[in-house]
Design a protein around this motif. Structure first.
Motif, mmCIF file in Angstrom:
data_model
loop_
_atom_site.group_PDB
_atom_site.id
_atom_site.type_symbol
_atom_site.label_atom_id
_atom_site.label_comp_id
_atom_site.label_asym_id
_atom_site.label_seq_id
_atom_site.Cartn_x
_atom_site.Cartn_y
_atom_site.Cartn_z
ATOM 1 N N SER A 1 -4.646 -4.361 8.706
ATOM 2 C CA SER A 1 -4.842 -4.878 7.347
ATOM 3 C C SER A 1 -4.131 -6.207 7.138
ATOM 4 C CB SER A 1 -4.378 -3.861 6.311
ATOM 5 O OG SER A 1 -2.985 -3.691 6.437
ATOM 6 N N HIS B 1 0.842 -1.178 0.000
ATOM 7 C CA HIS B 1 0.000 0.000 0.000
ATOM 8 C C HIS B 1 0.888 1.244 0.000
ATOM 9 C CE1 HIS B 1 -3.502 2.371 0.773
ATOM 10 N NE2 HIS B 1 -2.962 2.884 1.855
ATOM 11 N N LEU C 1 -6.244 -0.612 3.322
ATOM 12 C CA LEU C 1 -4.983 -1.310 3.545
ATOM 13 C C LEU C 1 -4.074 -0.510 4.453
ATOM 14 C CD1 LEU C 1 -4.487 -2.562 -0.077
ATOM 15 C CD2 LEU C 1 -4.907 -3.975 1.927
#
Ligand SMILES: Nc1ncnc2c1ncn2[C@@H]1O[C@H](COP(=O)(O)OP(=O)(O)O)[C@@H](O)[C@H]1O
Ligand SMILES: [Mg+2]
Lengths: 439, 234
Positions: A383, A132, A378
């Motif tokens: 996450s 991410h 995320l």
């Protein structure tokens, strides 16, 4: 059959009371089910996420002893490895090749230790979904010297996108080397399991390690199904063992197989090329403690719940016996045996607990469904416990069924005490409410 | 033919540190088909005697014999079976099962025995009883939707469901107004004639005892008079 109907209608008689008691059972079962559902998919999600970060489930790492007696990590000839994987029919989805080094990153007088992983970005498309980014973009990695740093490292160094950094490392042969990189992107750092790796291009990492462009250090096998990894690694271990030298895979209380193999590499006298075969589970075993903790928590909650149910049911049924003692006397006078009285009330207890337990399961199901539809993103530490930013739950039917049965049994046991007492009363005493249940 | 026999029956109740002598030695006989009233003021021992005959209580001394069998030696299971097969009960406060409707209340005793009636036969029999007590239109109603008189009619039908030889009714009219009460006794009498069921009802109301064929008057746990107006043919 009529007995069932009477018991069912009796549950309905004191709606508020039944609702509260059944509701308490439902609530408890719901909580326990939610915890179990979460714990059930926890390992799978964590393993899934890590398998994407590490690009595989099963890994093969080559180690070579040089003439000077030094161990260097590389896979020089992959043919035999890939052949064996194919011959054995190991169900692989992708095969990834990576090289990595631990080095020191320098930027304007600041420095930081960092693991750098070289990736073939064309082959590891899915890493882009997993990683991410908070700044920059994957397109910057088209630059040979591009690097993706984690948020934490970037903050420590105070670097920004397009800044050039130097990384000092040792080649596979142990010589010092320095490479310059351009910051291509900055990735989110969940900060849960230490700092995450920096990602660069395999080609450049190989170059710095003084490996040939086609060489690499670790072969990652991404299986069709993560659950296969423990079985498949055994198969592969057997088959590869016949063709190449392998470090022994063994697990002890103190060591996971990976640690054992690292130790062997240093301790044992050996020559030539050897391979290490390890899995993601070798590392993740430690995380199972969390799952165990969650499961213990759910058992404790269940126990507390059962105690509450026991007390609640016993009291409620004592009250019910008091309220319906004349009815019990009547039924006894009309020729109902003691067993019949017990059946009616125990059935009532059973309906109450089953009703509650099933409602609880059902509610838990709805809540889990709802939660699993929410995108949590995320960019949160949690996450890593999720699947692509979504919570997932996994319920074992057997376990859910067992909880329902346990709750039902406890309810029956709790109801049995006052029920038996009422059933054993002399009919006349029940009819005219003399003695036992008189206030 | 004698169906019930009480011989020197006494019943004591412990009450705190003292003992209440509720029945002080009573001997009498009831013959099959009797329509008998046990009459007496409140506290005279009527309920106690009916409970003893109904096998829901046991005498302190003496013997209660039903169909030649002494009840005192029987186990709870056997006594319960005897109650189910031989006796029917009507209570002062009706004692219907509130969650069951009229039809189901009448059916209830039939669910308790071992012998099973065919579904159709059972349905017809209960319908017949419902008709007999005049509640056909109320068949699907629950007790709380009925008047006192109607409830007692349901109780009568329920008492008859297992075709018992004897029906016991402890002050069946005490919670009813006098007209309704009298009609209840009349209904019982009608059934007594039609089915040759032995009825024993207790009352403290002297105005209804004239309907009985056989009257036993109690006072303070003793029989003060026994009068037989009609001997049933059997
Ligand atoms: N369970 C009991 N405990 C103590 N005394 C009782 C009990 N049942 C009845 N008695 C007493 O026994 C006597 C007879 O009672 P009962 O048979 O109910 O009379 P009746 O039905 O004619 O009113 C009364 O004095 C009553 O108070
Ligand atoms: Mg009485």
């Amino acid at each position: 059959m009529k007995i069932f109907i009477i018991a069912l209608r009796n549950v309905n008689r004191q709606k508020k009371r039944s609702f509260l008691l059944g509701g308490a059972i439902a609530f408890g079962i719901m909580i326990v089910t939610l915890i179990n559902g979460f714990a059930g998919s926890f390992m799978e999600n964590v393993a899934d996420n890590f398998s994407q970060l590490f690009a595989g489930h099963i890994f093969i790492e080559g180690v070579e002893k040089t003439e000077e007696g030094k161990s260097i990590a590389l896979v020089r000839d992959e043919t035999i490895l890939l052949e064996t994987v194919r011959e054995e029919g190991i169900p692989v989805q992708y095969i990834n090749k990576r090289s990595a080094f631990g080095g020191t990153v320098f930027f304007q007088g600041k420095s930081v230790q960092q693991q750098v992983v070289g990736i073939s970005w064309d082959e590891e498309e899915f890493l882009k979904d997993r990683l991410h980014l908070v700044d920059g973009g994957f397109e910057n990695m088209e630059l040979k010297k591009g690097i993706i740093l984690s948020q934490n490292v970037a903050a420590k160094l105070k670097v920004e996108i397009n800044d050039t950094i130097d990384i000092r490392l040792r080649t596979v042969f142990g010589q010092l080397n320095v490479g310059d990189f351009v910051v291509a992107a900055i990735s989110y750092d969940p900060g849960l399991f230490g700092s995450i790796s920096a990602y660069a291009n395999l080609e450049y990492v190989n170059e710095l390690l003084t490996l040939a462009p086609w060489e690499y250090q670790t072969l990652g096998l991404f299986l069709d199904d993560i659950r296969l990894m423990d079985v498949e690694v055994q198969r592969l271990y057997q088959a590869l063992g016949e063709k190449v030298e392998l470090f022994e895979r063994k697990e002890t209380v103190e060591e996971n197989p990976f640690m054992a193999m690292m130790r062997q590499g240093e301790e044992e006298e050996w020559e030539g090329i050897r391979y290490r075969l390890f899995t993601l589970n070798d590392f993740l075993k430690e995380l199972e403690q969390i799952v165990i903790t969650l499961n213990i928590a759910s058992v404790v909650i269940l126990l507390v719940l059962l105690v509450i149910i026991m007390v609640g049911i016993t009291n409620t049924f004592r009250m019910i016996m008091y309220e319906r003692i004349k009815e019990i006397g009547t039924m006894r006078a009309l020729g109902m045996q003691q067993g019949g009285v017990k059946s009616i009330f125990l059935l009532e207890a059973l309906f109450l607990s089953l009703g509650g337990a099933i409602t609880g399961l059902f509610t838990a199901g709805i809540i889990m469904f709802g939660l699993s539809k929410i995108y949590w993103g995320l960019g949160t530490p949690l996450s890593l416990l999720m699947k692509n930013g979504y919570l997932t739950f996994s319920i074992q039917t057997g376990q859910a069924l067992m909880y329902v049965i346990i709750v039902a049994l406890f309810t029956l046991a709790a109801a049995y005490i006052p029920t038996r007492k009422a059933a054993k009363m002399k009919p006349v005493e029940a009819l005219y409410n003399i003695g036992t249940f008189r206030r | 033919m004698s169906i019930i026999q009480l011989t020197d029956v006494t019943k004591d109740y412990p009450l705190g540190k003292t003992t209440v002598h509720a029945v002080k030695g009573v001997t009498f006989e009831i013959i099959e088909g009797d329509f008998i009233s046990i009459a007496g003021p409140s506290g005279s021992g009527k309920s106690t005697i009916l409970n003893l005959i109904g096998c829901i209580d046991t005498p302190t001394e003496g013997m209660v014999t039903i169909n030649g069998e002494t009840t005192s030696g029987l186990k709870d299971r056997e006594i319960t079976r005897l109650r189910h097969n031989v006796l029917g009960f009507i209570f002062q406060s009706f004692n219907l099962i509130p969650v069951l409707n009229v039809f189901e209340n009448i059916e209830f005793p039939l669910l308790l025995g071992e012998e099973r009636m065919g579904k159709k036969e059972k349905g017809e029999w209960i319908d017949y009883l419902v008709e007999e007590v005049g509640l056909t239109e109320w068949k699907k109603h629950r007790p709380n939707e009925l008047s006192g008189g109607q409830r007692q009619r349901v109780a009568i039908a329920r008492a008859l469901a297992t075709r018992p030889q004897i029906v016991l009714a402890d002050e069946p009219t005490a919670n009813l107004d006098s007209t309704t009460g009298e009609s209840i006794i009349e209904l019982m009498k009608k059934i007594n004639r039609e089915m040759n069921t032995t009825f024993i009802f207790s009352t403290h109301d002297m105005s209804i005892i004239h309907i009985a064929d056989h009257i036993i008057q109690l006072r303070d746990g003793l029989i003060i008079s026994e009068e037989r107006r009609e001997i049933p043919v059997s």
